[in-house]
Motif scaffolding. Structure first.
Motif, mmCIF file in Angstrom:
data_model
loop_
_atom_site.group_PDB
_atom_site.id
_atom_site.type_symbol
_atom_site.label_atom_id
_atom_site.label_comp_id
_atom_site.label_asym_id
_atom_site.label_seq_id
_atom_site.Cartn_x
_atom_site.Cartn_y
_atom_site.Cartn_z
ATOM 1 N N SER A 80 11.391 -39.806 -45.800
ATOM 2 C CA SER A 80 10.313 -40.710 -46.210
ATOM 3 C C SER A 80 10.751 -41.609 -47.346
ATOM 4 C CB SER A 80 9.091 -39.894 -46.638
ATOM 5 O OG SER A 80 9.436 -39.041 -47.720
ATOM 6 N N ASP A 81 11.849 -41.271 -48.010
ATOM 7 C CA ASP A 81 12.332 -42.094 -49.111
ATOM 8 C C ASP A 81 12.871 -43.437 -48.605
ATOM 9 O OD1 ASP A 81 11.709 -40.092 -50.809
ATOM 10 O OD2 ASP A 81 13.726 -39.230 -50.872
ATOM 11 N N LEU A 88 4.941 -37.400 -53.559
ATOM 12 C CA LEU A 88 5.169 -36.323 -54.518
ATOM 13 C C LEU A 88 5.957 -35.185 -53.874
ATOM 14 C CD1 LEU A 88 1.640 -36.179 -56.215
ATOM 15 C CD2 LEU A 88 3.721 -37.273 -57.083
ATOM 16 N N LEU A 89 5.546 -34.802 -52.667
ATOM 17 C CA LEU A 89 6.254 -33.756 -51.927
ATOM 18 C C LEU A 89 7.124 -34.443 -50.881
ATOM 19 C CD1 LEU A 89 3.349 -31.167 -51.470
ATOM 20 C CD2 LEU A 89 5.208 -31.120 -53.139
ATOM 21 N N VAL A 90 8.341 -34.770 -51.277
ATOM 22 C CA VAL A 90 9.227 -35.541 -50.412
ATOM 23 C C VAL A 90 9.750 -34.673 -49.273
ATOM 24 C CG1 VAL A 90 9.888 -37.093 -52.256
ATOM 25 C CG2 VAL A 90 11.194 -35.000 -51.894
ATOM 26 N N ARG A 91 10.449 -35.319 -48.357
ATOM 27 C CA ARG A 91 10.869 -34.674 -47.109
ATOM 28 C C ARG A 91 11.684 -33.416 -47.362
ATOM 29 N NH1 ARG A 91 15.619 -35.524 -44.085
ATOM 30 N NH2 ARG A 91 15.462 -34.932 -41.877
ATOM 31 N N ARG A 92 12.635 -33.480 -48.277
ATOM 32 C CA ARG A 92 13.477 -32.319 -48.518
ATOM 33 C C ARG A 92 12.661 -31.126 -49.019
ATOM 34 N NH1 ARG A 92 19.014 -34.526 -51.463
ATOM 35 N NH2 ARG A 92 19.795 -35.766 -49.702
ATOM 36 N N VAL A 93 11.693 -31.396 -49.869
ATOM 37 C CA VAL A 93 10.845 -30.323 -50.382
ATOM 38 C C VAL A 93 10.020 -29.709 -49.260
ATOM 39 C CG1 VAL A 93 8.935 -29.772 -51.945
ATOM 40 C CG2 VAL A 93 10.756 -31.319 -52.692
ATOM 41 N N ALA A 151 2.732 -27.700 -47.009
ATOM 42 C CA ALA A 151 3.444 -28.550 -46.053
ATOM 43 C C ALA A 151 2.478 -29.457 -45.302
ATOM 44 C CB ALA A 151 4.229 -27.682 -45.076
ATOM 45 N N ALA A 152 1.298 -28.938 -44.979
ATOM 46 C CA ALA A 152 0.293 -29.761 -44.305
ATOM 47 C C ALA A 152 -0.248 -30.839 -45.242
ATOM 48 C CB ALA A 152 -0.839 -28.876 -43.795
ATOM 49 N N LEU A 153 -0.515 -30.470 -46.504
ATOM 50 C CA LEU A 153 -1.018 -31.444 -47.475
ATOM 51 C C LEU A 153 0.008 -32.528 -47.760
ATOM 52 C CD1 LEU A 153 -2.786 -29.085 -50.044
ATOM 53 C CD2 LEU A 153 -3.885 -30.686 -48.468
#
Length: 207
Positions: free
Chosen positions: A192-193, A109-114, A98-100
């Protein structure tokens, strides 16, 4: 407060949660202490500093135990510490991801929902470890009269028994609060999308 700034606070909170939970590994989560009554008569022939008091302890860490007390249910205690270890390890990994995810190159790559899901799962994992230490570990010592995390009683024929929640549990609880803060900040940051949609819309207008 801009979305990027809020996401930065989300990442910082995830790092705090990561540090607190990692530090909790090195500290005891539950402590059992027993001391007998005085075994030598005061004013007798024994040394003045010798009271004959017997002391026995057991300290439970997520990965091991220390002390000279054998729990009433050793297999249950081993299962409990295993569950704590796995839950805390999961919380550490999820908080680190989550920090990365707040880094510019990783955010797409790691969008908000993830990330919201990872923050929530980290919070649940910490909660599981706290619940195991609070409810299951005391039950493994019920043969000594332990009924809850803060047991304290005197047996005239035996001695004094006391149990407490250790500093590791407190640190992990603080880590849970930090994970909750990270979840709240990430939720507040918005998707963020949306920025990506705006970029695509601007590119289409130019073409």
């Amino acid at each position: 407060m801009a979305a990027d700034e809020v996401s930065g606070w989300a990442g910082a909170s995830a790092i705090v949660a990561l540090g607190l939970v990692a530090a909790a590994f090195a500290l005891p989560w539950f402590s059992y202490e027993f001391s007998s009554g005085r075994q030598t008569a005061p004013g007798g022939f024994n040394d003045a500093n010798e009271t004959g008091v017997e002391r026995h302890t057991l300290e439970v860490y997520p990965t091991h135990t220390t002390g000279d007390v054998q729990p009433t249910h050793p297999e249950d205690l081993r299962t409990a510490t295993d569950r704590m270890t796995w839950a805390l390890a999961a919380a550490i990994v999820l908080s680190a991801l989550a920090a990365l995810a707040e880094l510019p190159g990783v955010r797409r790559l790691l969008v908000r929902r993830v990330v919201l899901g990872m923050d929530l799962l980290a919070l649940v994992a910490i909660g599981i470890s706290l619940a195991v230490a609070w409810y299951h570990i005391p039950a493994t010592l019920d043969g000594y009269g332990v009924q809850d995390p803060f047991t304290s009683f005197v047996d005239r024929d035996a001695g004094y028994t006391r149990t407490t929640i250790g500093p590791g549990w407190v640190l992990a609880a603080a880590g849970g609060i930090a994970a909750l803060v990270a979840l709240a900040f990430k939720f507040q940051a918005g998707s963020s999308d949306a920025a990506l949609v705006e970029e695509l819309a601007a590119a289409s207008r130019k073409s």
